[in-house]
Design a protein around this motif. Structure first.
Motif, PDB file in Angstrom:
ATOM      1  N   THR A 159       0.844  -1.185   0.000  1.00  0.00           N
ATOM      2  CA  THR A 159       0.000   0.000   0.000  1.00  0.00           C
ATOM      3  C   THR A 159       0.883   1.239   0.000  1.00  0.00           C
ATOM      4  N   SER A 185      -3.699   4.727  -1.540  1.00  0.00           N
ATOM      5  CA  SER A 185      -4.608   4.984  -0.423  1.00  0.00           C
ATOM      6  C   SER A 185      -4.433   6.430   0.028  1.00  0.00           C
ATOM      7  N   THR A 242      -8.418  -0.271   5.587  1.00  0.00           N
ATOM      8  CA  THR A 242      -6.954  -0.222   5.559  1.00  0.00           C
ATOM      9  C   THR A 242      -6.378  -1.269   6.493  1.00  0.00           C
TER      10      THR A 242
END
Length: 338
Positions: A159, A185, A242
């Motif tokens: 990520t 993200s 997340t």
């Protein structure tokens, strides 16, 4: 408020840190078609990389399959860089950011690649970076990724977060290749919390493996550890998706199951009977050692129960042994799981 400036094209990437992870990310940038400039403190590493011989100190079995430039001069490393990967230990983030700051063009994205919480302040590393280099645009890269796997070009997904989604997308695109897949993200907090807390939990899992307490105990500890990570992450403002993603659950599963993880290996050595003092004398401490006490303190400030983290902190501080730590977890009052 997030920065919504249109990201400039990202072609020149500086990688600050000549260890295994920094070298692996320099290879990642080069494989993605970027111009990679690696800063290393060790002159031998600089000479070897520039000679096309790779990094024999930290990645002795990896032949570099792309050309990378290296330097020992930080100002030269970041000159004209479109983005910077900061790949130095978590507890050196403030000092390194302060060193970088005068040489960064305003608005340069700086991607944090270490995982931890600043020991002296309890701040997440993104907050530290914003204080120490206020002109940069902070981003964070985290996820299930061992340096050796990434350096060898094995398939890896991570990520990459920035407050501005367009910047996160641009940085992800700049590092993406057939071997390396970053998911963008905007949840900076969630990505950082997952990376920091999994280090603490990996020490616990390593200790279970070292003591020979079995796979069932290891699985239970990983699952209950994830519950602690989730509770604290949500309290700090992380998004649930997340925490269940690559930088949360994904990284936790990897780090809590393999001695390739420095934190798991540290816990395993404790389980086999070595002491924190002995392990500290042998070189760098695992990052989870630095983060354990401050993570427990953060949890207490937010009224969050963190029994595994608390047990790890107590063991590391020498207040209890591993057998007593296990007993403290197994004899807690029974409760419903949800």
């Amino acid at each position: 408020m997030s920065d919504t400036r249109q990201p400039a094209p990202i072609d020149r990437i500086a990688i600050i840190g000549g260890g295994a992870w920094g070298s692996a990310l320099a290879l990642t940038a080069a494989r993605a078609g970027r111009q990679a400039m690696l800063w290393a403190r060790d002159p031998q590493t600089v000479r070897s990389v520039n000679a096309g011989k790779g990094n024999p100190v930290y990645l002795p079995d990896v032949a570099f399959d792309h050309a990378i430039a290296a330097t020992g001069d930080i100002a030269a490393a970041v000159a004209d860089a479109d983005a910077v990967l900061l790949v130095t230990p978590a507890q050196t983030t403030r000092a390194m950011a302060e060193t970088l700051a005068p040489h960064l063009a305003p608005g340069t994205p700086v991607i944090l690649c270490a995982k931890g919480i600043e020991r002296d302040t309890g701040l997440l590393l993104g907050e530290v970076l914003s204080q120490a280099a206020p002109g940069c645009r902070p981003a964070v890269l985290s996820g299930p990724s061992f340096a050796g796997d990434v350096a060898r070009g094995l398939p890896t997904a991570v990520t990459l977060a920035a407050a501005d989604g367009a910047l996160a997308d641009a940085l992800s695109q700049a590092l993406a290749s057939a071997q390396f897949r970053p998911y963008a993200s905007t949840d900076l907090v969630g990505v950082q919390v997952g990376g920091a807390l999994k280090n603490v939990l990996a020490i616990a899992c390593g200790a279970v493996a070292g003591k020979g307490w079995g796979a069932s105990a290891l699985a239970a500890l990983t699952a209950r550890g994830f519950a602690e990570l989730t509770r604290l992450g949500l309290a700090l403002g992380a998004r649930p998706e997340t925490l269940t993603g690559l930088s949360g659950l994904g990284d936790l599963v990897l780090t809590c199951s393999s001695p390739q993880s420095r934190n798991f290996a540290f816990g395993m050595a404790l389980g086999e009977g070595r002491t924190v003092t002995e392990l500290a004398a042998g070189g760098k401490l695992a990052e989870g050692v630095h983060s354990a006490a401050i993570a427990v303190d953060l949890a207490a400030r937010h009224g969050i129960e963190m029994p595994i983290g608390t047990a790890v902190s107590a063991v590391l501080e020498g207040r209890i042994g591993l057998d007593a730590a296990l007993a403290s977890l197994m004899t807690r009052p029974l409760r419903r799981e949800a």
